[in-house]
Motif scaffolding. Structure first.
Motif, PDB file in Angstrom:
ATOM      1  N   GLN A   1      -5.780  28.435  13.343  1.00 52.62           N
ATOM      2  CA  GLN A   1      -5.691  27.316  12.402  1.00 52.62           C
ATOM      3  C   GLN A   1      -4.491  27.564  11.480  1.00 52.62           C
ATOM      4  OE1 GLN A   1      -9.256  25.597  10.651  1.00 52.62           O
ATOM      5  NE2 GLN A   1     -10.539  27.006  11.824  1.00 52.62           N
ATOM      6  N   PRO A   2      -3.473  26.697  11.532  1.00 50.68           N
ATOM      7  CA  PRO A   2      -2.261  26.917  10.731  1.00 50.68           C
ATOM      8  C   PRO A   2      -2.529  27.081   9.233  1.00 50.68           C
ATOM      9  CG  PRO A   2      -1.904  25.167  12.339  1.00 50.68           C
ATOM     10  CD  PRO A   2      -3.364  25.503  12.392  1.00 50.68           C
ATOM     11  N   GLY A   3      -3.558  26.430   8.724  1.00 45.77           N
ATOM     12  CA  GLY A   3      -3.863  26.520   7.302  1.00 45.77           C
ATOM     13  C   GLY A   3      -4.350  27.884   6.866  1.00 45.77           C
ATOM     14  N   CYS A   4      -4.609  28.766   7.822  1.00 44.57           N
ATOM     15  CA  CYS A   4      -5.075  30.116   7.497  1.00 44.57           C
ATOM     16  C   CYS A   4      -4.080  30.846   6.601  1.00 44.57           C
ATOM     17  CB  CYS A   4      -5.316  30.893   8.783  1.00 44.57           C
ATOM     18  SG  CYS A   4      -5.890  32.585   8.540  1.00 44.57           S
ATOM     19  N   HIS A   5      -2.790  30.630   6.834  1.00 41.68           N
ATOM     20  CA  HIS A   5      -1.768  31.313   6.031  1.00 41.68           C
ATOM     21  C   HIS A   5      -1.842  30.872   4.566  1.00 41.68           C
ATOM     22  CE1 HIS A   5       0.234  33.270   9.386  1.00 41.68           C
ATOM     23  NE2 HIS A   5       0.136  32.136  10.068  1.00 41.68           N
ATOM     24  N   GLU A   6      -1.999  29.580   4.347  1.00 42.54           N
ATOM     25  CA  GLU A   6      -2.110  29.075   2.975  1.00 42.54           C
ATOM     26  C   GLU A   6      -3.354  29.626   2.295  1.00 42.54           C
ATOM     27  OE1 GLU A   6      -2.759  24.829   0.650  1.00 42.54           O
ATOM     28  OE2 GLU A   6      -1.628  24.828   2.545  1.00 42.54           O
ATOM     29  N   LEU A   7      -4.450  29.704   3.046  1.00 44.61           N
ATOM     30  CA  LEU A   7      -5.691  30.238   2.489  1.00 44.61           C
ATOM     31  C   LEU A   7      -5.518  31.690   2.067  1.00 44.61           C
ATOM     32  CD1 LEU A   7      -8.746  30.262   1.918  1.00 44.61           C
ATOM     33  CD2 LEU A   7      -9.096  30.807   4.345  1.00 44.61           C
ATOM     34  N   MET A   8      -4.946  32.514   2.927  1.00 46.47           N
ATOM     35  CA  MET A   8      -4.803  33.936   2.604  1.00 46.47           C
ATOM     36  C   MET A   8      -3.894  34.145   1.400  1.00 46.47           C
ATOM     37  SD  MET A   8      -4.787  35.865   6.317  1.00 46.47           S
ATOM     38  CE  MET A   8      -3.379  34.960   6.987  1.00 46.47           C
ATOM     39  N   THR A   9      -2.820  33.381   1.331  1.00 50.83           N
ATOM     40  CA  THR A   9      -1.919  33.494   0.180  1.00 50.83           C
ATOM     41  C   THR A   9      -2.624  33.060  -1.101  1.00 50.83           C
ATOM     42  OG1 THR A   9       0.086  33.246   1.500  1.00 50.83           O
ATOM     43  CG2 THR A   9       0.233  32.637  -0.817  1.00 50.83           C
ATOM     44  N   ALA A  10      -3.414  31.993  -1.032  1.00 51.69           N
ATOM     45  CA  ALA A  10      -4.163  31.541  -2.208  1.00 51.69           C
ATOM     46  C   ALA A  10      -5.130  32.623  -2.683  1.00 51.69           C
ATOM     47  CB  ALA A  10      -4.922  30.253  -1.884  1.00 51.69           C
ATOM     48  N   LEU A  11      -5.759  33.320  -1.744  1.00 49.57           N
ATOM     49  CA  LEU A  11      -6.720  34.365  -2.097  1.00 49.57           C
ATOM     50  C   LEU A  11      -6.041  35.562  -2.762  1.00 49.57           C
ATOM     51  CD1 LEU A  11      -8.920  34.201   1.118  1.00 49.57           C
ATOM     52  CD2 LEU A  11      -9.712  33.670  -1.192  1.00 49.57           C
ATOM     53  N   VAL A  12      -4.916  36.010  -2.204  1.00 47.75           N
ATOM     54  CA  VAL A  12      -4.237  37.154  -2.833  1.00 47.75           C
ATOM     55  C   VAL A  12      -3.619  36.754  -4.171  1.00 47.75           C
ATOM     56  CG1 VAL A  12      -3.849  38.516  -0.748  1.00 47.75           C
ATOM     57  CG2 VAL A  12      -2.171  36.795  -1.402  1.00 47.75           C
ATOM     58  N   ASP A  13      -3.201  35.499  -4.291  1.00 46.55           N
ATOM     59  CA  ASP A  13      -2.693  35.020  -5.585  1.00 46.55           C
ATOM     60  C   ASP A  13      -3.780  35.064  -6.653  1.00 46.55           C
ATOM     61  OD1 ASP A  13      -0.151  34.565  -4.628  1.00 46.55           O
ATOM     62  OD2 ASP A  13      -0.384  32.396  -4.412  1.00 46.55           O
ATOM     63  N   GLU A  14      -5.038  34.930  -6.224  1.00 50.48           N
ATOM     64  CA  GLU A  14      -6.177  34.986  -7.154  1.00 50.48           C
ATOM     65  C   GLU A  14      -6.552  36.422  -7.514  1.00 50.48           C
ATOM     66  OE1 GLU A  14      -8.585  32.681  -8.462  1.00 50.48           O
ATOM     67  OE2 GLU A  14      -7.184  31.039  -8.064  1.00 50.48           O
ATOM     68  N   GLY A  15      -5.897  37.392  -6.862  1.00 47.46           N
ATOM     69  CA  GLY A  15      -6.169  38.794  -7.171  1.00 47.46           C
ATOM     70  C   GLY A  15      -7.149  39.471  -6.235  1.00 47.46           C
ATOM     71  N   PHE A  16      -7.601  38.779  -5.190  1.00 38.87           N
ATOM     72  CA  PHE A  16      -8.518  39.391  -4.232  1.00 38.87           C
ATOM     73  C   PHE A  16      -7.771  40.356  -3.310  1.00 38.87           C
ATOM     74  CE2 PHE A  16     -10.685  35.241  -5.017  1.00 38.87           C
ATOM     75  CZ  PHE A  16     -11.869  35.748  -5.529  1.00 38.87           C
ATOM     76  N   LYS A  17      -8.494  41.353  -2.801  1.00 39.37           N
ATOM     77  CA  LYS A  17      -7.971  42.258  -1.772  1.00 39.37           C
ATOM     78  C   LYS A  17      -8.362  41.660  -0.422  1.00 39.37           C
ATOM     79  CE  LYS A  17      -8.381  46.409  -4.666  1.00 39.37           C
ATOM     80  NZ  LYS A  17      -6.949  46.595  -4.859  1.00 39.37           N
ATOM     81  N   VAL A  18      -7.378  41.196   0.315  1.00 41.69           N
ATOM     82  CA  VAL A  18      -7.643  40.383   1.502  1.00 41.69           C
ATOM     83  C   VAL A  18      -7.232  41.110   2.775  1.00 41.69           C
ATOM     84  CG1 VAL A  18      -7.150  38.174   2.658  1.00 41.69           C
ATOM     85  CG2 VAL A  18      -7.280  38.284   0.149  1.00 41.69           C
ATOM     86  N   SER A  19      -8.116  41.054   3.773  1.00 46.34           N
ATOM     87  CA  SER A  19      -7.773  41.546   5.106  1.00 46.34           C
ATOM     88  C   SER A  19      -7.964  40.421   6.114  1.00 46.34           C
ATOM     89  CB  SER A  19      -8.638  42.759   5.494  1.00 46.34           C
ATOM     90  OG  SER A  19     -10.001  42.398   5.586  1.00 46.34           O
ATOM     91  N   LEU A  20      -7.201  40.506   7.187  1.00 45.88           N
ATOM     92  CA  LEU A  20      -7.251  39.524   8.263  1.00 45.88           C
ATOM     93  C   LEU A  20      -7.672  40.222   9.545  1.00 45.88           C
ATOM     94  CD1 LEU A  20      -6.420  36.802   9.738  1.00 45.88           C
ATOM     95  CD2 LEU A  20      -4.156  37.871  10.007  1.00 45.88           C
ATOM     96  N   GLU A  21      -8.734  39.714  10.188  1.00 42.10           N
ATOM     97  CA  GLU A  21      -9.123  40.220  11.494  1.00 42.10           C
ATOM     98  C   GLU A  21      -8.563  39.274  12.551  1.00 42.10           C
ATOM     99  OE1 GLU A  21     -13.374  40.671  11.519  1.00 42.10           O
ATOM    100  OE2 GLU A  21     -13.271  42.579  10.423  1.00 42.10           O
ATOM    101  N   THR A  22      -7.633  39.775  13.379  1.00 42.51           N
ATOM    102  CA  THR A  22      -6.957  38.933  14.362  1.00 42.51           C
ATOM    103  C   THR A  22      -6.921  39.625  15.712  1.00 42.51           C
ATOM    104  OG1 THR A  22      -4.874  37.783  14.896  1.00 42.51           O
ATOM    105  CG2 THR A  22      -4.710  39.839  13.631  1.00 42.51           C
ATOM    106  N   SER A  23      -6.894  38.822  16.765  1.00 43.41           N
ATOM    107  CA  SER A  23      -6.922  39.360  18.120  1.00 43.41           C
ATOM    108  C   SER A  23      -5.607  40.008  18.526  1.00 43.41           C
ATOM    109  CB  SER A  23      -7.232  38.233  19.112  1.00 43.41           C
ATOM    110  OG  SER A  23      -6.176  37.286  19.112  1.00 43.41           O
ATOM    111  N   GLY A  24      -4.531  39.687  17.828  1.00 47.67           N
ATOM    112  CA  GLY A  24      -3.225  40.182  18.244  1.00 47.67           C
ATOM    113  C   GLY A  24      -2.585  39.317  19.314  1.00 47.67           C
ATOM    114  N   ALA A  25      -3.248  38.211  19.672  1.00 41.12           N
ATOM    115  CA  ALA A  25      -2.706  37.302  20.680  1.00 41.12           C
ATOM    116  C   ALA A  25      -1.814  36.229  20.065  1.00 41.12           C
ATOM    117  CB  ALA A  25      -3.851  36.640  21.449  1.00 41.12           C
TER     118      ALA A  25
END
Length: 214
Positions: free
Chosen positions: A79-103
């Motif tokens: 989902q392309p919006g995933c990038h915007e979501l992750m950036t919004a979360l780290v901007d809020e000060g959260f410690k964010v990890s992404l679980e991805t298949s590597g594909a």
């Protein structure tokens, strides 16, 4: 127009794997995945879900009062919006990890986000989907996970580890497929071969018997 994503679930639990195992974490599970791994344990996230705006997702995450956030799937980068979501979360000060298949391409992931990338082993049935160019975009904060189902998987993972010198680039995780790979035997192989990796068992499966939303 506000960016929306299709979300299967948002829940508060203990991190079951990776190098933050055991830490209370909010999981955001995005719907959909282009892969069909033989041992997949989240097939319920392939379809359905609820459309939510990035702002609504962040607001729901805040209510859990938890510092660690994991964006998972499915395959969240589908989902392309995933990038915007992750950036919004780290901007809020959260410690964010992404679980991805590597594909899928990880080069655009916000550098503040910890990438936990699963390189698909032969027994997954999806090894041909691995995008090895992603390795160049991993840093010392990131992690590569090998899910080991049998001896062929183990030997393949060792070969990839050596070919790309992965343990010099990031953290390496070896995880047994529950019900297929005896965890004690895998642990003993790691010790015998002096591998510079972290052995892990999925904690959530031990605690909650793989219950959805835990």
């Amino acid at each position: 127009m506000a960016t929306t994503l299709r979300i299967t679930e948002i829940f508060h639990s203990l991190q079951g794997e990776a190098n933050t195992v055991g830490i209370p974490t909010v999981f955001i599970r995005l719907t959909g995945c282009p892969l069909r791994c033989v041992y997949c344990d989240t097939a319920y996230a392939f379809t359905g879900g609820e459309k939510m705006t990035v702002a609504d997702i962040v607001a729901q995450v805040r209510r859990h009062q938890c510092q660690y956030i994991t964006v998972t799937g499915g395959e969240p980068l589908a989902q392309p919006g995933c990038h915007e979501l992750m950036t919004a979360l780290v901007d809020e000060g959260f410690k964010v990890s992404l679980e991805t298949s590597g594909a899928l391409n990880v080069s655009l992931v916000d550098p503040r986000v910890v990438k936990v990338m699963d390189l698909k082993t032969p027994s997954s049935g999806e090894m041909d989907k691995n995008l090895y160019q992603n390795i160049a975009h991993l840093t010392s904060q990131d992690q590569v996970k090998f899910v080991i189902g049998d001896q062929a998987d183990y030997e393949w993972a060792k070969a990839i580890l050596n070919e790309y010198q992965l343990d010099q680039r990031c953290h390496i995780l070896f995880s047994p497929v529950m019900g297929l790979q005896n965890p004690t035997e895998l642990a003993e192989k790691i010790l015998q071969d002096h591998l510079n990796v972290r052995f892990q068992i999925q904690l959530h499966k031990l605690l909650w018997n793989d219950a959805q939303g835990k």
